[in-house]
Design a protein around this motif. Structure first.
Motif, PDB file in Angstrom:
ATOM      1  N   HIS A   1       4.927   6.178 -45.376  1.00  0.00           N
ATOM      2  CA  HIS A   1       6.082   6.800 -46.059  1.00  0.00           C
ATOM      3  C   HIS A   1       5.746   8.212 -46.559  1.00  0.00           C
ATOM      4  O   HIS A   1       6.186   8.628 -47.635  1.00  0.00           O
ATOM      5  N   LEU A   2       4.959   8.955 -45.789  1.00  0.00           N
ATOM      6  CA  LEU A   2       4.578  10.312 -46.189  1.00  0.00           C
ATOM      7  C   LEU A   2       5.403  11.340 -45.424  1.00  0.00           C
ATOM      8  O   LEU A   2       5.878  11.090 -44.315  1.00  0.00           O
ATOM      9  N   ARG A   3       5.530  12.507 -46.041  1.00  0.00           N
ATOM     10  CA  ARG A   3       6.175  13.653 -45.408  1.00  0.00           C
ATOM     11  C   ARG A   3       5.196  14.815 -45.388  1.00  0.00           C
ATOM     12  O   ARG A   3       4.128  14.771 -45.984  1.00  0.00           O
ATOM     13  N   SER A   4       5.595  15.878 -44.677  1.00  0.00           N
ATOM     14  CA  SER A   4       4.703  17.030 -44.547  1.00  0.00           C
ATOM     15  C   SER A   4       4.441  17.699 -45.888  1.00  0.00           C
ATOM     16  O   SER A   4       3.376  18.270 -46.108  1.00  0.00           O
ATOM     17  N   ALA A   5       5.400  17.638 -46.800  1.00  0.00           N
ATOM     18  CA  ALA A   5       5.215  18.288 -48.100  1.00  0.00           C
ATOM     19  C   ALA A   5       4.323  17.483 -49.041  1.00  0.00           C
ATOM     20  O   ALA A   5       3.866  18.013 -50.054  1.00  0.00           O
ATOM     21  N   MET A   6       4.099  16.221 -48.733  1.00  0.00           N
ATOM     22  CA  MET A   6       3.278  15.380 -49.592  1.00  0.00           C
ATOM     23  C   MET A   6       1.807  15.561 -49.252  1.00  0.00           C
ATOM     24  O   MET A   6       1.434  15.709 -48.087  1.00  0.00           O
TER      25      MET A   6
ATOM     26  N   MET B   1       7.122   3.245 -31.139  1.00  0.00           N
ATOM     27  CA  MET B   1       6.051   2.938 -32.077  1.00  0.00           C
ATOM     28  C   MET B   1       5.476   4.231 -32.617  1.00  0.00           C
ATOM     29  O   MET B   1       5.775   5.327 -32.114  1.00  0.00           O
ATOM     30  N   GLU B   2       4.654   4.119 -33.645  1.00  0.00           N
ATOM     31  CA  GLU B   2       3.961   5.247 -34.249  1.00  0.00           C
ATOM     32  C   GLU B   2       2.478   4.901 -34.314  1.00  0.00           C
ATOM     33  O   GLU B   2       2.116   3.758 -34.606  1.00  0.00           O
ATOM     34  N   ALA B   3       1.623   5.889 -34.057  1.00  0.00           N
ATOM     35  CA  ALA B   3       0.202   5.583 -33.959  1.00  0.00           C
ATOM     36  C   ALA B   3      -0.628   6.802 -34.321  1.00  0.00           C
ATOM     37  O   ALA B   3      -0.179   7.955 -34.194  1.00  0.00           O
ATOM     38  N   SER B   4      -1.870   6.527 -34.783  1.00  0.00           N
ATOM     39  CA  SER B   4      -2.906   7.525 -35.023  1.00  0.00           C
ATOM     40  C   SER B   4      -4.189   6.986 -34.423  1.00  0.00           C
ATOM     41  O   SER B   4      -4.486   5.793 -34.552  1.00  0.00           O
ATOM     42  N   ALA B   5      -4.980   7.850 -33.769  1.00  0.00           N
ATOM     43  CA  ALA B   5      -6.163   7.382 -33.051  1.00  0.00           C
ATOM     44  C   ALA B   5      -7.329   8.318 -33.296  1.00  0.00           C
ATOM     45  O   ALA B   5      -7.160   9.535 -33.435  1.00  0.00           O
ATOM     46  N   ILE B   6      -8.527   7.725 -33.365  1.00  0.00           N
ATOM     47  CA  ILE B   6      -9.772   8.476 -33.470  1.00  0.00           C
ATOM     48  C   ILE B   6     -10.784   7.829 -32.527  1.00  0.00           C
ATOM     49  O   ILE B   6     -10.570   6.727 -32.021  1.00  0.00           O
TER      50      ILE B   6
ATOM     51  N   ARG C   1       6.218  10.407 -39.598  1.00  0.00           N
ATOM     52  CA  ARG C   1       7.353  10.124 -38.731  1.00  0.00           C
ATOM     53  C   ARG C   1       7.999  11.435 -38.289  1.00  0.00           C
ATOM     54  O   ARG C   1       8.114  12.382 -39.078  1.00  0.00           O
ATOM     55  N   ALA C   2       8.425  11.457 -37.042  1.00  0.00           N
ATOM     56  CA  ALA C   2       9.039  12.670 -36.497  1.00  0.00           C
ATOM     57  C   ALA C   2      10.335  12.986 -37.231  1.00  0.00           C
ATOM     58  O   ALA C   2      11.095  12.096 -37.605  1.00  0.00           O
ATOM     59  N   GLY C   3      10.577  14.277 -37.440  1.00  0.00           N
ATOM     60  CA  GLY C   3      11.781  14.713 -38.129  1.00  0.00           C
ATOM     61  C   GLY C   3      11.611  14.872 -39.614  1.00  0.00           C
ATOM     62  O   GLY C   3      12.545  15.285 -40.301  1.00  0.00           O
ATOM     63  N   ASP C   4      10.403  14.550 -40.127  1.00  0.00           N
ATOM     64  CA  ASP C   4      10.129  14.707 -41.555  1.00  0.00           C
ATOM     65  C   ASP C   4      11.190  14.007 -42.401  1.00  0.00           C
ATOM     66  O   ASP C   4      11.740  14.558 -43.355  1.00  0.00           O
TER      67      ASP C   4
END
Length: 652
Positions: free
Chosen positions: A305-310, A354-359, A324-327
């Motif tokens: 539940h984060l946005r670019s400003a946070m 879906m939404e994902a982050s990978a390392i 999430r896309a669209g902020d």
């Protein structure tokens, strides 16, 4: 530290200033296996209590003798002060009560009876009186006192049962002591715990308004017992409890045998059949306890539940966020990596559903990819666009695709090699007839629900069970009588009965114990890769290059290539023509072969033939040999000395 064992002995160990443990006492405490040993509060001296399979519980005290020199400590030994023999079955647990209640000891036995004893005079531990006795309908396996220091909470005792029948209800019972009636009464039963309980432990309460109870079953469970305000009964003086399941961990992947809290009640230790002792640290967020084993290296987060400003950060961690896309907020994933770990971010293609982050981590055994994935719930099209069918052929094609996908998933999930069960001997027709007759009153009772029909069905069930038992006993007796010493069948049967199956250790991979077939295969593959490392460097590069260069010269007549079948047939003919008429052993030397062969003819490159070492008739030269000769080369023919006709010899 005190230890007990099935060898009927109890041992006491002390720790010196260097941290080394040495045994200071060892004695035979019971005539059966000793299940538990527990210490009393140090205020009452060096006192321990034990319980055993021999249906007794004992209290022991350490006696220190006087030394030869005044003021010097003498020999120490342990003396049995009392022997509690009220139980008629195995005593499964014994615990001393809190210090504030005096010198109390509670025992529980397999017959479902909990007994509480008290020592009126703490200076005379030989006298113990039975104060209370509580009876349960199930066998008891463990108990735990609540060490609460809050005087507003009445004394509390928890009892666990190892009954394996899930239909018998809850296996943990809470007892409270009423000051009005001076009796112990059962106040709560944890109905959510229906598996066999092997150990329970109350956490020390240092100012909390609720109680924590750890339970060891097939997993680790932590229960919160919160007294409800203004809920005490005026007559009984008992308080009602709000029971909540705070946490449940199955990281042992096996039966959990023991649980124990630290002195502050903030860290829980558990041990199980996986051979590990795990520590659980409680960070008391709302309805949550986070397990910590050593420390956390990587954390995966979903629905941030984060946005670019946070701005989001965590000490000692590097945060990789995917909002999430669209902020618009909501959703989002994150991967948090401890600082100092070698890693880099993996760029993912655009995802639709879906939404994902990978390392990717760099480890000693190779790279490891870690992906945090979040599937948004209740979103249309999360499984892809809705297909549209216009013709019957398209509907059939879609049904075939769904069927093949389901079959493929089932085939991937179903083990290919199922364990073979030993077929059980079939029952005779006379017993099978009674089994079929037994089902008739059962169906009649299910339809009518009449107690008479149920009684008839029960009688029939008991009669059939007795028939089956007698038949199997007779079969077993016949098998025993048929064993004989001469054919070693009796010895083989005795050996099979006395053989103790060796425990199979679990396969442990990089992520712990491997359960599925894929995890086991990955663990074995990683182990083999670590043991066998491929090498691309030849042992002698100069020699390899020389051989390759010589064989590359195709114009050399003495390096003609042949098929493998021709080479195998030639070698077989050479061995079959030995003087003894049998195949020679592989240990024969080259000299043993050459001494039986004589040169019979020499073919020169110009086409003329000369006489060999022995007088032989003319030999027909194969055309392939003539074609392979040049002007300066010769071909020699050899034969075995025992063969008269040289034309029968395979020429080489």
């Amino acid at each position: 530290m005190a230890t007990c064992s099935s060898d009927q002995f109890v041992k006491v160990w002390d720790q010196d200033e260097q941290g080394n443990w040495y045994m200071t006492g060892s004695w035979k405490a019971h005539s059966g296996s000793v299940w538990k040993v527990t210490w009393a509060h140090p205020e009452f001296g060096q006192v321990v209590a034990t319980c055993s399979f021999d249906r007794t519980a004992c209290v022991w005290e350490e006696i220190v003798g006087e030394g030869a020199v005044p003021g010097e400590e003498g020999l120490r030994h342990w003396v049995r002060r009392t022997n509690l023999v009220d139980s008629r079955t195995s005593v499964t647990d014994v615990k001393f009560g809190p210090k504030s209640m005096g010198l109390l000891v509670a025992t529980c036995s397999a017959d479902g009876i909990v007994r509480i004893y008290e020592a009126p005079d703490i200076m005379n531990l030989a006298q113990w009186t039975l104060q209370h006795e509580m009876t349960l309908k199930l066998s008891c396996s463990c108990l735990s006192w609540n060490p609460s220091f809050n005087r507003l909470h009445p004394p509390m005792l928890a009892v666990g049962s190892d009954d394996t029948n899930a239909s018998s209800g809850g296996k943990v019972f809470i007892y409270e002591y009423s000051e009005n009636t001076h009796r112990w009464a059962k106040t709560e039963t944890l109905s959510t715990v229906t598996d066999a309980v092997h150990d329970i432990s109350f956490a020390p309460n240092l100012g909390r308004s609720f109680h924590l109870l750890a339970i060891a079953t097939k997993d680790v469970r932590i229960v919160t017992l919160k007294p409800l305000p203004d809920s005490s009964n005026a007559q009984s003086g008992l308080m009602k409890l709000d029971i909540q399941m705070t946490a449940q961990f199955d990281d042992h992947y096996s039966i959990v045998w023991r649980v124990c809290w630290n002195i502050t009640g903030t860290i829980l230790a558990s041990s199980g059949d996986d051979g590990c002792v795990r520590l659980w640290k409680g960070q008391f967020l709302p309805f949550r306890i986070l397990p910590v084993v050593r420390y956390i290296d990587v954390m995966l987060m979903g629905e941030t539940h984060l946005r670019s400003a946070m701005r989001f950060s965590l000490a000692e961690f590097i945060c990789h966020l995917s909002d999430r896309a669209g902020d618009v907020g909501g959703g989002g994933t994150a991967v948090l990596v401890r600082r100092g770990l070698d890693h880099h971010v993996i760029s993912l293609p655009p995802l639709q559903h879906m939404e994902a982050s990978a390392i990717q981590l760099v480890t000693s055994t190779g790279p490891v990819r870690i992906i945090s994935i979040y599937f948004p719930p209740n979103r249309r099209g999360r499984l892809g666009p809705t297909p549209t069918f216009r013709t019957a052929a398209e509907i059939d094609h879609g049904a075939e695709l769904i069927t093949s996908a389901i079959k493929g998933s089932l085939e991937a999930l179903t083990p290919r090699h199922r364990p073979k069960r030993t077929p059980q001997a079939s029952l005779p027709d006379s017993i099978l007839k009674h089994v079929r007759e037994k089902n008739r009153p059962r169906k009649a009772w299910q339809v009518s629900t009449d107690p008479v029909d149920k009684a008839n069905w029960s009688r029939k069930v008991h009669a059939v069970r007795e028939m089956v038992r007698e038949y199997r006993n007779s079969v077993w007796e016949d098998k025993i009588e048929s064993q004989c010493v001469q054919d070693r069948s009796l010895w083989q049967m005795t050996r099979n009965l006395m053989r103790v199956p060796a425990p199979r250790p679990p396969i442990v991979g990089r992520n712990g114990v491997a359960n599925s077939d894929k995890e086991k295969a990955d663990a074995l593959a990683e182990h083999l890769e670590a043991q066998f490392v491929p090498t691309d460097n030849p042992s002698d590069p100069v020699h390899v290059a020389h051989v390759a260069q010589n064989f590359a010269k195709r114009d050399n007549p003495f390096l003609n290539f042949c098929e493998p079948d021709q080479l195998v047939g030639t070698c077989w003919n050479m061995l079959s023509c030995s003087p003894s008429g049998s195949i020679r052993a592989c240990t024969s030397t080259r000299a043993n072969y050459l001494k039986h062969w004589k040169c019979v003819s020499v073919l020169k490159g110009d086409g003329t033939q000369a006489q060999g070492d022995t007088a032989t008739p003319a030999i027909q030269t194969p055309s392939s040999v003539v074609a392979g000769l040049n002007q300066t080369s010769t071909a020699r023919y050899y034969k075995l000395g025992t063969i008269s006709n040289p034309n029968q010899v395979p020429w080489h």
